[in-house]
Design a protein around this motif. Structure first.
Motif, mmCIF file in Angstrom:
data_model
loop_
_atom_site.group_PDB
_atom_site.id
_atom_site.type_symbol
_atom_site.label_atom_id
_atom_site.label_comp_id
_atom_site.label_asym_id
_atom_site.label_seq_id
_atom_site.Cartn_x
_atom_site.Cartn_y
_atom_site.Cartn_z
ATOM 1 N N ALA A 281 26.541 -44.867 -8.966
ATOM 2 C CA ALA A 281 27.145 -43.562 -8.668
ATOM 3 C C ALA A 281 27.988 -43.685 -7.405
ATOM 4 O O ALA A 281 27.512 -44.131 -6.370
ATOM 5 C CB ALA A 281 26.065 -42.507 -8.482
ATOM 6 N N THR A 282 29.240 -43.276 -7.524
ATOM 7 C CA THR A 282 30.140 -43.397 -6.378
ATOM 8 C C THR A 282 30.714 -42.062 -5.932
ATOM 9 O O THR A 282 31.373 -41.996 -4.901
ATOM 10 C CB THR A 282 31.307 -44.349 -6.711
ATOM 11 N N THR A 283 30.474 -41.002 -6.698
ATOM 12 C CA THR A 283 31.027 -39.705 -6.336
ATOM 13 C C THR A 283 29.940 -38.642 -6.339
ATOM 14 O O THR A 283 28.859 -38.831 -6.911
ATOM 15 C CB THR A 283 32.119 -39.270 -7.331
ATOM 16 N N GLN A 284 30.255 -37.525 -5.732
ATOM 17 C CA GLN A 284 29.316 -36.412 -5.737
ATOM 18 C C GLN A 284 29.140 -35.865 -7.152
ATOM 19 O O GLN A 284 28.063 -35.398 -7.503
ATOM 20 C CB GLN A 284 29.775 -35.295 -4.806
ATOM 21 N N ASP A 285 30.183 -35.942 -7.953
ATOM 22 C CA ASP A 285 30.069 -35.470 -9.341
ATOM 23 C C ASP A 285 29.004 -36.246 -10.101
ATOM 24 O O ASP A 285 28.260 -35.666 -10.898
ATOM 25 C CB ASP A 285 31.409 -35.590 -10.068
ATOM 26 N N GLU A 286 28.922 -37.528 -9.862
ATOM 27 C CA GLU A 286 27.897 -38.340 -10.533
ATOM 28 C C GLU A 286 26.500 -37.967 -10.031
ATOM 29 O O GLU A 286 25.549 -37.897 -10.822
ATOM 30 C CB GLU A 286 28.177 -39.822 -10.312
ATOM 31 N N PHE A 287 26.372 -37.711 -8.734
ATOM 32 C CA PHE A 287 25.094 -37.249 -8.184
ATOM 33 C C PHE A 287 24.725 -35.909 -8.818
ATOM 34 O O PHE A 287 23.589 -35.708 -9.257
ATOM 35 C CB PHE A 287 25.192 -37.114 -6.661
ATOM 36 N N ASP A 288 25.681 -34.975 -8.878
ATOM 37 C CA ASP A 288 25.427 -33.656 -9.467
ATOM 38 C C ASP A 288 25.044 -33.772 -10.934
ATOM 39 O O ASP A 288 24.181 -33.041 -11.420
ATOM 40 C CB ASP A 288 26.648 -32.757 -9.312
ATOM 41 N N GLU A 289 25.678 -34.698 -11.644
ATOM 42 C CA GLU A 289 25.353 -34.919 -13.056
ATOM 43 C C GLU A 289 23.896 -35.374 -13.207
ATOM 44 O O GLU A 289 23.173 -34.888 -14.080
ATOM 45 C CB GLU A 289 26.304 -35.962 -13.633
ATOM 46 N N ASP A 290 23.478 -36.291 -12.343
ATOM 47 C CA ASP A 290 22.081 -36.738 -12.385
ATOM 48 C C ASP A 290 21.140 -35.608 -11.994
ATOM 49 O O ASP A 290 20.075 -35.438 -12.589
ATOM 50 C CB ASP A 290 21.874 -37.950 -11.471
ATOM 51 N N LEU A 291 21.514 -34.819 -11.011
ATOM 52 C CA LEU A 291 20.683 -33.697 -10.571
ATOM 53 C C LEU A 291 20.554 -32.637 -11.666
ATOM 54 O O LEU A 291 19.508 -31.993 -11.798
ATOM 55 C CB LEU A 291 21.271 -33.092 -9.301
ATOM 56 N N ASN A 292 21.592 -32.475 -12.469
ATOM 57 C CA ASN A 292 21.551 -31.501 -13.564
ATOM 58 C C ASN A 292 20.535 -31.870 -14.633
ATOM 59 O O ASN A 292 20.131 -31.021 -15.429
ATOM 60 C CB ASN A 292 22.931 -31.347 -14.201
ATOM 61 N N ARG A 293 20.115 -33.104 -14.662
ATOM 62 C CA ARG A 293 19.125 -33.525 -15.660
ATOM 63 C C ARG A 293 17.814 -32.751 -15.514
ATOM 64 O O ARG A 293 17.096 -32.559 -16.489
ATOM 65 C CB ARG A 293 18.888 -35.023 -15.585
ATOM 66 N N PHE A 294 17.510 -32.303 -14.302
ATOM 67 C CA PHE A 294 16.312 -31.489 -14.116
ATOM 68 C C PHE A 294 16.428 -30.191 -14.912
ATOM 69 O O PHE A 294 15.451 -29.735 -15.506
ATOM 70 C CB PHE A 294 16.087 -31.187 -12.629
ATOM 71 N N LYS A 295 17.619 -29.598 -14.922
ATOM 72 C CA LYS A 295 17.839 -28.370 -15.697
ATOM 73 C C LYS A 295 17.692 -28.648 -17.191
ATOM 74 O O LYS A 295 17.129 -27.832 -17.922
ATOM 75 C CB LYS A 295 19.230 -27.799 -15.424
ATOM 76 N N TYR A 296 18.217 -29.793 -17.632
ATOM 77 C CA TYR A 296 18.120 -30.132 -19.049
ATOM 78 C C TYR A 296 16.668 -30.313 -19.475
ATOM 79 O O TYR A 296 16.254 -29.853 -20.543
ATOM 80 C CB TYR A 296 18.908 -31.395 -19.376
#
Length: 123
Positions: A24-39
């Motif tokens: 992960a090199t961007t905040q978007d990638e971090f946010d994408e991983d963090l969204n997995r909790f919602k999923y």
């Protein structure tokens, strides 16, 4: 910052501190991983309401969460997931053999859901 208990004020800092995804090199990638909790929460809620489970997809999200946060994933999952779904969540943690032996916590008192364990053992 003290992380004795996760709350809305310190969750993001906790997530940043323990995030370990070298690809992960961007905040978007971090946010994408963090969204997995919602999923995960959404799929567990769907299972609770309908009895239908996409176990492969749910398992994939949980594995990715563990890959990104390692042992810090457990308190993060139990903070983000409502207590009524904890029995389902614990089933996945037991199936993945990610339940820490020590220290003994309230997590050990939660009973895994036998139906979910049966689904997972059938994978």
């Amino acid at each position: 910052m003290n992380f004795n208990e996760l709350n809305k004020d310190n969750f993001l800092l906790f997530a940043i501190k323990y995030y370990d995804n070298p690809t992960a090199t961007t905040q978007d990638e971090f946010d994408e991983d963090l969204n997995r909790f919602k999923y995960v929460k959404r799929w567990l809620k769907k299972y609770d309401e309908t009895g239908e489970m996409n176990s492969h997809l749910l398992l994939n999200h949980i594995i990715i969460i563990f890959n990104c946060w390692n042992d810090a994933a457990i308190p993060m999952l139990f903070y983000k997931i409502s207590p009524e779904y904890w029995t389902y969540l614990k089933s996945f943690i037991v199936y993945l053999n990610r339940l820490p032996e020590f220290p003994e916590t309230g997590l050990h008192d939660i009973r895994p859901n036998l139906n979910v364990l049966g689904i997972l053992k059938g994978i």
